[in-house]
Scaffold this motif. Structure first.
Motif, PDB file in Angstrom:
ATOM      1  N   LEU A 190      22.698   7.786  14.634  1.00 15.18           N
ATOM      2  CA  LEU A 190      21.435   7.458  14.338  1.00 15.18           C
ATOM      3  C   LEU A 190      20.538   8.093  13.383  1.00 15.18           C
ATOM      4  CD1 LEU A 190      20.027   5.481  17.535  1.00 15.18           C
ATOM      5  CD2 LEU A 190      20.356   4.533  15.114  1.00 15.18           C
ATOM      6  N   CYS A 191      21.536   8.903  12.560  1.00 12.53           N
ATOM      7  CA  CYS A 191      20.549   9.933  11.478  1.00 12.53           C
ATOM      8  C   CYS A 191      19.996   9.071  10.471  1.00 12.53           C
ATOM      9  CB  CYS A 191      21.499  10.900  11.091  1.00 12.53           C
ATOM     10  SG  CYS A 191      22.919  10.105   9.856  1.00 12.53           S
ATOM     11  N   GLY A 192      20.522   7.870  10.257  1.00 15.30           N
ATOM     12  CA  GLY A 192      19.818   6.897   9.369  1.00 15.30           C
ATOM     13  C   GLY A 192      20.248   7.173   7.830  1.00 15.30           C
ATOM     14  N   CYS A 300      16.635  17.319  17.965  1.00 15.94           N
ATOM     15  CA  CYS A 300      17.013  16.446  17.358  1.00 15.94           C
ATOM     16  C   CYS A 300      17.695  15.414  17.812  1.00 15.94           C
ATOM     17  CB  CYS A 300      17.363  16.989  16.003  1.00 15.94           C
ATOM     18  SG  CYS A 300      18.429  15.842  15.002  1.00 15.94           S
ATOM     19  N   PRO A 301      17.379  14.268  18.008  1.00 13.65           N
ATOM     20  CA  PRO A 301      18.186  13.404  18.933  1.00 13.65           C
ATOM     21  C   PRO A 301      19.239  12.852  18.016  1.00 13.65           C
ATOM     22  CG  PRO A 301      16.201  12.156  18.143  1.00 13.65           C
ATOM     23  CD  PRO A 301      15.924  13.565  17.478  1.00 13.65           C
ATOM     24  N   GLY A 302      19.379  12.956  16.850  1.00 11.09           N
ATOM     25  CA  GLY A 302      20.689  12.744  16.072  1.00 11.09           C
ATOM     26  C   GLY A 302      21.797  13.624  16.266  1.00 11.09           C
ATOM     27  N   TRP A 303      21.252  14.946  16.675  1.00 12.04           N
ATOM     28  CA  TRP A 303      22.148  16.135  16.948  1.00 12.04           C
ATOM     29  C   TRP A 303      22.589  15.890  18.462  1.00 12.04           C
ATOM     30  CZ3 TRP A 303      25.335  19.998  17.480  1.00 12.04           C
ATOM     31  CH2 TRP A 303      25.062  20.855  18.281  1.00 12.04           C
ATOM     32  N   PRO A 354       9.946  10.556  11.244  1.00  5.88           N
ATOM     33  CA  PRO A 354      10.838  10.061   9.908  1.00  5.88           C
ATOM     34  C   PRO A 354      12.099   9.934  10.214  1.00  5.88           C
ATOM     35  CG  PRO A 354      10.795  12.357  10.611  1.00  5.88           C
ATOM     36  CD  PRO A 354       9.848  11.856  11.554  1.00  5.88           C
ATOM     37  N   CYS A 355      12.430   9.043  11.550  1.00  9.60           N
ATOM     38  CA  CYS A 355      13.763   9.345  11.983  1.00  9.60           C
ATOM     39  C   CYS A 355      14.124   7.969  12.804  1.00  9.60           C
ATOM     40  CB  CYS A 355      13.521  10.560  13.071  1.00  9.60           C
ATOM     41  SG  CYS A 355      14.965  10.488  13.998  1.00  9.60           S
ATOM     42  N   LEU A 356      15.243   7.655  12.741  1.00 13.25           N
ATOM     43  CA  LEU A 356      15.886   6.245  13.693  1.00 13.25           C
ATOM     44  C   LEU A 356      16.189   6.851  14.795  1.00 13.25           C
ATOM     45  CD1 LEU A 356      15.887   4.785  10.664  1.00 13.25           C
ATOM     46  CD2 LEU A 356      17.983   3.678  11.937  1.00 13.25           C
ATOM     47  N   ALA A 357      16.560   7.941  15.166  1.00 16.35           N
ATOM     48  CA  ALA A 357      17.238   8.450  16.066  1.00 16.35           C
ATOM     49  C   ALA A 357      16.305   8.554  17.288  1.00 16.35           C
ATOM     50  CB  ALA A 357      18.168   9.748  16.244  1.00 16.35           C
ATOM     51  N   LYS A 358      15.066   8.785  16.978  1.00 20.05           N
ATOM     52  CA  LYS A 358      13.723   8.937  17.772  1.00 20.05           C
ATOM     53  C   LYS A 358      13.690   7.583  18.281  1.00 20.05           C
ATOM     54  CE  LYS A 358      12.229  13.008  17.179  1.00 20.05           C
ATOM     55  NZ  LYS A 358      12.268  14.084  18.217  1.00 20.05           N
ATOM     56  N   VAL A 500      19.858  23.121  15.204  1.00 18.60           N
ATOM     57  CA  VAL A 500      20.545  22.003  14.476  1.00 18.60           C
ATOM     58  C   VAL A 500      19.711  20.853  14.257  1.00 18.60           C
ATOM     59  CG1 VAL A 500      22.531  20.697  14.323  1.00 18.60           C
ATOM     60  CG2 VAL A 500      22.702  22.907  15.705  1.00 18.60           C
ATOM     61  N   MET A 501      19.513  20.437  12.884  1.00 16.52           N
ATOM     62  CA  MET A 501      18.943  19.520  12.618  1.00 16.52           C
ATOM     63  C   MET A 501      20.167  18.333  11.910  1.00 16.52           C
ATOM     64  SD  MET A 501      15.887  19.075  13.452  1.00 16.52           S
ATOM     65  CE  MET A 501      14.558  19.753  13.969  1.00 16.52           C
ATOM     66  N   ALA A 502      19.987  17.159  12.198  1.00 18.38           N
ATOM     67  CA  ALA A 502      21.081  16.273  11.679  1.00 18.38           C
ATOM     68  C   ALA A 502      21.150  15.593  10.480  1.00 18.38           C
ATOM     69  CB  ALA A 502      21.116  14.895  12.666  1.00 18.38           C
ATOM     70  N   CYS A 503      19.721  15.643   9.745  1.00 16.45           N
ATOM     71  CA  CYS A 503      19.604  15.401   8.541  1.00 16.45           C
ATOM     72  C   CYS A 503      19.673  16.570   7.425  1.00 16.45           C
ATOM     73  CB  CYS A 503      18.305  14.332   8.462  1.00 16.45           C
ATOM     74  SG  CYS A 503      18.419  13.061   9.481  1.00 16.45           S
ATOM     75  N   PRO A 504      19.940  16.039   6.111  1.00 18.75           N
ATOM     76  CA  PRO A 504      19.651  17.194   4.983  1.00 18.75           C
ATOM     77  C   PRO A 504      18.281  17.812   4.941  1.00 18.75           C
ATOM     78  CG  PRO A 504      20.195  15.091   4.013  1.00 18.75           C
ATOM     79  CD  PRO A 504      20.250  14.727   5.355  1.00 18.75           C
ATOM     80  N   GLY A 505      18.065  18.946   5.119  1.00 18.77           N
ATOM     81  CA  GLY A 505      16.846  19.592   4.935  1.00 18.77           C
ATOM     82  C   GLY A 505      15.954  19.457   6.257  1.00 18.77           C
ATOM     83  N   GLY A 506      16.601  18.794   7.309  1.00 17.35           N
ATOM     84  CA  GLY A 506      15.845  18.725   8.459  1.00 17.35           C
ATOM     85  C   GLY A 506      15.110  17.376   8.252  1.00 17.35           C
ATOM     86  N   CYS A 507      14.122  17.026   9.324  1.00 17.89           N
ATOM     87  CA  CYS A 507      13.438  15.904   9.484  1.00 17.89           C
ATOM     88  C   CYS A 507      12.701  15.455   7.956  1.00 17.89           C
ATOM     89  CB  CYS A 507      12.523  15.923  10.226  1.00 17.89           C
ATOM     90  SG  CYS A 507      12.751  16.004  12.106  1.00 17.89           S
ATOM     91  N   GLY A 509      14.064  15.009   5.486  1.00 18.26           N
ATOM     92  CA  GLY A 509      15.172  14.284   4.705  1.00 18.26           C
ATOM     93  C   GLY A 509      15.475  13.337   5.795  1.00 18.26           C
ATOM     94  N   GLY A 510      14.722  12.995   6.610  1.00 16.78           N
ATOM     95  CA  GLY A 510      15.453  11.861   7.888  1.00 16.78           C
ATOM     96  C   GLY A 510      15.547  10.636   7.145  1.00 16.78           C
ATOM     97  N   GLY A 511      16.265   9.675   8.298  1.00 16.92           N
ATOM     98  CA  GLY A 511      16.714   8.530   7.645  1.00 16.92           C
ATOM     99  C   GLY A 511      15.608   7.263   7.889  1.00 16.92           C
TER     100      GLY A 511
HETATM  101 FE1  SF4 Z   1      17.287  14.791  13.707  1.00 13.78          FE
HETATM  102 FE2  SF4 Z   1      14.998  14.900  12.339  1.00 13.78          FE
HETATM  103 FE3  SF4 Z   1      17.093  13.459  11.195  1.00 13.78          FE
HETATM  104 FE4  SF4 Z   1      15.791  12.634  13.341  1.00 13.78          FE
HETATM  105  S1  SF4 Z   1      14.898  12.978  11.273  1.00 13.78           S
HETATM  106  S2  SF4 Z   1      17.985  12.693  13.005  1.00 13.78           S
HETATM  107  S3  SF4 Z   1      15.083  14.290  14.525  1.00 13.78           S
HETATM  108  S4  SF4 Z   1      16.869  15.563  11.600  1.00 13.78           S
END
Ligand code: SF4
Ligand code: HC1
Length: 573
Positions: A190-192, A300-303, A354-358, A500-507, A509-511
């Protein structure tokens, strides 16, 4: 070096440069749909065709490299006609209902059709409909898919998850979930990132704005909204505000103007998270419980989805701290509800993220005393926020900077940098240093864990605190996380604490962030968070007076029994 001419402009570029990049180096943008630098250079859409003098056939610019003395035309009549026919073909397999499309106004296919002055779909529409579970936070509309393959490549190469695959052949070729699974059965984090890299409206978030409008309209609900650190770096991009003007305080004003009752900054609960997580880390470290090091961050719920699906044996190494979003939700349903004389069930707790995994994370249950429900009732992305403000015709020029509401007014710069890769680690180290040394470090003492670009995806450092060596790393992107974990498992890398942050650059760069097709703005947005931290009066989570008073009045101390009940979780449940 290679010398060539593109559209009568003389160009010198390195050998091996693609025609697309060579043209770009002189400001000549060759139209394209599927191309993504380094990720998708497969000429699937054939929109980037160019004419090369002396060659009969048109060739694609994204995957052909320059040759000495080439003379290229990117907009000759032959090219234009071919490009127009190609786009017509693509439109014949695309649901062209732009008025109801979430990407209208920000769609590369729409722009290209408009630019080429295409006013009719010449070929009969041939739309392919695949069933989809629309309750899942990530939605795919097969009728909008243009088979550009970007989602496949981003998920494989950047996130190493291989959720998407091509199926069928010839004109029936399409994209679907790999392994004949449904999206819910897949390992989607769900990183989006597939959404933010889709050039059209084939992928989008589940729209939860109507739930929030209903709550605002309801007389029984007290609507309490928190706004994540990364949202302030990007909402202005869609609403015509410069980055320095697009403050979180203006978001608060906008939210109040659409009828929200209370507004807060997630950076406050990021400070609270640091109190819990830094103390948990030091407890584990001092009690030598970190035999199986490192401890991993858990915000980070994507992580979290990734580690649970890919490396389940490492789940015990996650911090038990809930994310700042969930901590805030839980405090709103308990302490805050009590303070304003309401029952938990009357609080409607909303997070702008900024996130779908949330959206997935918010489904986690909160059980406390007689109350059972959710910490967070509704999560909307930055894009959904902007859509709500547009729907309510909020004029961004009339917004004022207003403060968050009482009880949780203060937040530190350490809480704000949570939204950029390395930020959680840096914030935790500022507080861990204070706890170990009894005095503050310089606020920028740990800036080495910051990342300025996506070059490596990992920042690592080691620090000696009072004779104790602390080895840390911060990684962004799930493909990078997989590599790092494999190195740890092979014993090639040793750390005590890893973010660990799932998205490039952290949130940042969120999905769920605004989409700029082909441009990655995450690291620019991250710089804004570091700027805000630098000019913040408060730069250490442990100095946040509103966090201190929450402990004095409610939780007693970090990791107390009550804190464990409300601010921590069991990742196995
Ligand atoms: Fe993780 Fe942030 Fe990306 Fe959401 S937006 S998946 S919390 S890095
Ligand atoms: Fe994030 Fe976090 S930083 S996870 O990236 O720990 O989404 O911004 O709100 O919860 O604070 C996201 C951002 C966000 C949480 C915090």
């Amino acid at each position: 070096m290679v010398n060539l001419t593109i559209d009568n402009v003389k160009i010198e570029v390195a050998e091996g440069t693609t025609i697309m990049q060579a043209a770009k180096s002189k400001g000549i943008e060759i139209p394209h749909l599927c191309y993504l630098k380094d990720l998708n250079e497969i000429a699937a859409c054939r929109v980037c065709v160019v004419e090369v003098e002396g060659k009969g056939k048109l060739i694609t610019a994204c995957n052909n490299v320059v040759e000495e003395d080439m003379v290229i035309f990117t907009n000759s009549p032959k090219v234009m006609l071919d490009r127009m026919r190609t786009v017509q073909m693509i439109l014949s397999q695309h649901d062209c209902k732009c008025a109801t499309c979430v990407r209208s106004g920000n769609c590369s296919l729409q722009k290209l059709s408009n630019d080429l002055n295409i006013q009719d779909v010449l070929y009969e529409e041939n739309l392919e409909h695949q069933a989809w579970d629309n309750s899942f936070p990530l939605i795919r509309d097969s009728k909008k898919c243009i088979k550009c393959m970007r989602c496949i490549q981003v998920c494989d190469k950047m996130q190493s998850l291989n959720i998407w695959e091509l199926e069928g052949t010839g004109a029936r070729t399409t994209v679907n979930i790999s392994g004949s699974r449904t999206i819910a059965e897949s390992d989607c984090s769900l990183c989006g990132q597939c959404i933010t890299h889709c050039p059209v409206g084939a992928l989008k978030e589940r729209d939860d704005t109507s739930k929030l409008w209903e709550a605002i309209a309801s007389e029984d609900k007290v609507v309490v909204v928190q706004v994540a650190p990364a949202v302030r770096t990007s909402w202005g991009e869609e609403i015509g505000l410069e980055i320095k003007e697009a403050t979180v305080n203006k978001i608060f004003d906008a939210l109040k103007k659409i009828g929200v009752d209370y507004v807060f900054d997630t950076a406050y609960s990021a400070d609270l998270t640091i109190m819990e997580e830094a103390n948990e880390f030091l407890d584990r470290f001092n009690n030598n419980e970190l035999d199986e090091r490192p401890m991993f961050t858990s915000c980070c719920p994507g992580w979290l989805r990734f580690i649970k699906g890919q490396f389940p044996h490492l789940v015990p190494q996650l911090s038990t701290a809930k994310s700042p979003m969930q901590m805030f939700g839980s405090v709103m349903k308990t302490y805050f509800a009590e303070k304003i004389g309401k029952k938990p069930e009357n609080i409607y707790s909303v997070a702008v993220m900024p996130c779908l995994a949330k959206k997935g994370e918010s489904e986690m249950e909160l059980f406390y005393e007689e109350y059972a429900g959710h910490d967070t009732d509704c999560v909307i992305t930055t894009r959904e926020l902007v859509r709500m403000l547009r729907a309510a015709h909020i004029n961004s020029n009339t917004l004022e900077d207003i403060e968050p509401d009482k009880l949780f007014e203060k937040s530190s710069g350490a809480g704000v940098i949570f939204g950029a890769t390395g930020g959680v680690m840096e914030a935790a180290l500022r507080t861990a240093y204070y706890t170990i040394m009894g005095e503050n470090c310089s606020p920028d003492a740990f800036e080495v864990v910051r990342a300025e670009s996506q070059d490596t995806g990992v920042s690592e450092a080691s620090f000696n605190l009072n004779g104790v060596e602390l080895r840390v790393a911060a990684v962004n992107g799930l493909g990078n996380a997989r590599k790092l974990i494999e190195e740890i498992e092979r014993g090639e890398k040793k750390y005590d604490f890893v973010e660990v942050m799932a998205c490039p650059g952290g949130c940042v760069g969120g999905g769920g962030q605004p989409i700029h097709d082909g441009d990655e703005l995450a690291f620019e947005r991250g710089k804004n968070l570091y700027f805000l931290d630098k000019k913040s009066e408060l730069r250490y989570s442990h100095e946040n007076e509103d966090v201190k008073s929450l402990y004095e009045n409610y939780f007693d101390k970090p990791n107390s029994h009550k804190a464990h009940m409300l601010l921590h979780t069991d990742h196995n449940s």
